[in-house]
Write an enzyme that holds these catalytic residues in place. Sequence first.
Site, short mmCIF file in Angstrom:
data_model
loop_
_atom_site.label_atom_id
_atom_site.label_comp_id
_atom_site.label_asym_id
_atom_site.label_seq_id
_atom_site.Cartn_x
_atom_site.Cartn_y
_atom_site.Cartn_z
N ARG A 273 9.59 8.35 -2.59
CA ARG A 273 10.72 8.72 -2.82
C ARG A 273 11.60 8.14 -4.14
O ARG A 273 12.45 8.17 -4.55
CB ARG A 273 11.71 8.17 -1.63
CG ARG A 273 11.87 9.33 -0.50
CD ARG A 273 12.31 8.66 0.73
NE ARG A 273 11.79 7.41 1.30
CZ ARG A 273 12.26 6.65 2.35
NH1 ARG A 273 13.73 6.74 2.44
NH2 ARG A 273 11.45 5.75 2.96
N TYR B 283 6.14 -8.26 1.65
CA TYR B 283 6.12 -6.88 1.32
C TYR B 283 6.32 -6.75 -0.21
O TYR B 283 7.47 -7.38 -0.48
CB TYR B 283 7.33 -6.26 2.32
CG TYR B 283 6.76 -6.31 3.73
CD1 TYR B 283 6.35 -5.17 4.25
CD2 TYR B 283 7.13 -7.52 4.44
CE1 TYR B 283 5.73 -5.64 5.71
CE2 TYR B 283 7.10 -7.60 5.83
CZ TYR B 283 6.04 -6.46 6.47
OH TYR B 283 5.82 -6.54 7.79
N GLY B 284 5.58 -5.95 -0.86
CA GLY B 284 5.85 -5.83 -2.20
C GLY B 284 7.01 -4.99 -2.61
O GLY B 284 7.57 -5.32 -3.58
N SER C 58 24.02 -8.94 -55.90
CA SER C 58 23.84 -7.84 -54.95
C SER C 58 23.04 -6.96 -55.36
O SER C 58 22.51 -6.85 -56.60
CB SER C 58 25.20 -7.36 -55.12
OG SER C 58 26.04 -8.22 -54.37
N GLN D 68 -6.36 -0.55 1.35
CA GLN D 68 -6.14 0.19 2.78
C GLN D 68 -6.23 1.59 2.48
O GLN D 68 -5.26 2.28 1.72
CB GLN D 68 -4.75 -0.45 3.20
CG GLN D 68 -4.46 0.24 4.57
CD GLN D 68 -3.01 0.32 4.99
OE1 GLN D 68 -2.36 0.24 4.24
NE2 GLN D 68 -2.64 0.35 6.31
N ARG E 23 17.86 -5.20 -65.64
CA ARG E 23 19.04 -4.03 -65.55
C ARG E 23 18.97 -3.16 -67.01
O ARG E 23 18.96 -3.89 -68.11
CB ARG E 23 20.19 -4.81 -65.39
CG ARG E 23 21.39 -3.84 -64.95
CD ARG E 23 22.79 -4.59 -64.96
NE ARG E 23 22.82 -5.88 -64.03
CZ ARG E 23 23.60 -6.82 -64.17
NH1 ARG E 23 24.45 -6.72 -65.08
NH2 ARG E 23 23.76 -7.86 -63.20
N ALA F 155 0.84 -1.50 -0.08
CA ALA F 155 0.02 -0.13 0.00
C ALA F 155 0.94 1.22 -0.10
O ALA F 155 0.21 2.31 -0.20
CB ALA F 155 -0.78 -0.04 1.38
C1 UD1 Z 1 8.51 -1.83 9.74
C2 UD1 Z 1 8.46 -2.71 10.87
C3 UD1 Z 1 10.02 -2.70 11.58
C4 UD1 Z 1 10.84 -3.34 10.67
C5 UD1 Z 1 10.81 -2.65 9.26
C6 UD1 Z 1 11.78 -3.41 8.35
C7 UD1 Z 1 6.26 -2.12 11.94
C8 UD1 Z 1 5.57 -1.23 12.65
N1 UD1 Z 1 7.62 -1.99 11.82
O1 UD1 Z 1 8.92 -0.58 9.82
O2 UD1 Z 1 9.84 -3.39 12.88
O3 UD1 Z 1 12.15 -3.23 11.14
O4 UD1 Z 1 9.58 -2.44 8.88
O5 UD1 Z 1 11.69 -2.54 7.00
O6 UD1 Z 1 5.86 -2.82 11.20
N2 UD1 Z 1 2.77 -0.48 4.69
C9 UD1 Z 1 1.17 -0.65 4.15
N3 UD1 Z 1 0.58 0.27 4.79
C10 UD1 Z 1 0.68 0.99 5.91
C11 UD1 Z 1 1.99 0.89 6.43
C12 UD1 Z 1 3.09 0.19 5.76
O7 UD1 Z 1 0.99 -1.25 3.28
O8 UD1 Z 1 -0.29 1.50 6.45
C13 UD1 Z 1 3.79 -1.24 3.76
C14 UD1 Z 1 4.62 -0.35 3.00
O9 UD1 Z 1 4.40 -0.22 1.94
C15 UD1 Z 1 6.03 -1.17 3.37
C16 UD1 Z 1 5.68 -1.95 4.39
O10 UD1 Z 1 4.36 -2.05 4.96
O11 UD1 Z 1 5.94 -1.88 2.29
C17 UD1 Z 1 6.60 -1.58 5.68
O12 UD1 Z 1 6.23 -0.35 5.94
P1 UD1 Z 1 7.08 0.89 6.59
O13 UD1 Z 1 6.37 2.05 6.80
O14 UD1 Z 1 8.48 1.12 5.63
O15 UD1 Z 1 7.55 0.22 8.07
P2 UD1 Z 1 8.69 0.75 8.82
O16 UD1 Z 1 8.42 1.98 9.67
O17 UD1 Z 1 10.12 0.85 7.93
#
Ligand code: UD1
Length: 453
Positions: free
Chosen positions: A13, A98-99, A401, A71, A436, A8
């Site tokens: 970035r 995770y995607g 040719s 979401q 030709r 989601a």
């Molecule tokens: C999360 C973990 C952290 C871990 C880290 C590893 C939590 C609270 N923390 O932190 O412990 O060390 O990943 O990279 O889980 N996403 C959604 N919907 C949301 C929020 C996030 O789909 O509402 C997805 C993001 O697109 C991403 C993944 O979940 O793919 C992680 O989200 P991100 O915000 O990067 O989590 P971190 O704060 O890095």
Amino acid sequence: MQVVVLAAGQGKRMRSVLPKVLQPLAGKPMLAHVLDTARALGSEKICVVYGHGGETVREALDAPDLAWALQSPQLGTGHAVQQAVPHLDDGHLALVLYGDVPLIGEATLQRLVSAAREDAMALLTVELDDPTGYGRIVRDGAGKVQRIVEHKDASDAERAITEVNTGILVAPVLRLREWLGRLKNDNAQEEYYLTDIIGMAVADGVSVVAEQPDHVAETLGVNNKAQLAELERMHQRMLADQLLEAGVTLIDPARIDIRGTLECGRDVQIDVNCVFEGQVALGDGVQIGANCVIRNANIASGTRIAPFSHVEDTVMGEGCVIGPYARTRPGTRLGNEVHLGNFVEVKNSTIAKGSKANHLAYVGDADIGERVNVGAGTITCNYDGANKFRTIIEDDVFIGSDTQLVAPVRVGKGATLGAGTTLTKDAPAGELTVSRAKQLTITGWKRPVKQPK
Ligand code: UD1
Ligand code: CA
């Protein structure tokens, strides 16, 4: 086992109109890598959590085996998994992926899933020299996992912990449903943290097992183009190492790109800067020169492709000699021992055994027999601006040719076409055909000279 893939995040970035999880790694969207890995594990169900504006993601990758959960707004990783839970079935294990963590491997996940049960959840963790930003794994005196604390909520002592949460975990669906329902967002980021379920599991007497990945690269996430480029190189290096392991000679394993699958026989040699796309199969002893791009091709044993050649949707027989600077386009079928030289383009054509087009030719919509010689500068005129027509050239033909063959046209077996011929009618077998203007000399003719002003 059922899978939830979090996808989601917007990925601001990346600074791209293309959603983050659709950004390609090795020619394939990051999310597609994750989905293919989930499929390889034999998942019964895969639910992708996508975000606001993520319709393009859904459109790009939708498949009958996928469920999609929106979401919106995005209130944290726990909230994200909560959106998927209605699609999951009690009595199963749920794996959270995770995607934007595209290199997660099947073997690592297999191990993680085996460690989980109805009364045990499994967590993928890694040791990092610099754990800044990550959730930390808090263990008790006996080394048992107790909970995860996010960096922003952690004390100095907890921040000293170097074992971090990768985010990837396996939990029983029934429990997950219940724990997620109890999440609160009373933390530094006011988010519903998926990581809070670890503490809940421990409190409920569910043990938490931590497993480590085979390679740290498997757990790396992508937030920007620099990280994407880093993972691309790591992935390519792994693919190159697999080829080396299988006995392929790579002149430089750091200079090959595989965007699809590359199958190689014995004693294949690949020079630097080659790109392989789609499904490519190289037979025994095939040699690929530097800077070739080869997409969806089947190249039989002993064929050599010289540098800077471009091969697409092509089947080549054994012992062909191709390039440099040859281009075969979709629908090219070459028999054994065919030679295509520099600046020869072939499209939607078959060329049978032992035939040669060694210099500057266009062969389009043609069927060429065996032992045909296609002279330099030969062109099949296959297109009248609206329709395409075929050119048939039978065995043992010699084409001089600079010949144009205006299709539809047939050149009979053993015929010879004189250089410079524009062939508009069929050429009979065994005869010389030539069109030709007769050569003439004007004696005494003087070239004009500039007059002084
Ligand atoms: C999360 C973990 C952290 C871990 C880290 C590893 C939590 C609270 N923390 O932190 O412990 O060390 O990943 O990279 O889980 N996403 C959604 N919907 C949301 C929020 C996030 O789909 O509402 C997805 C993001 O697109 C991403 C993944 O979940 O793919 C992680 O989200 P991100 O915000 O990067 O989590 P971190 O704060 O890095
Ligand atoms: Ca992250």
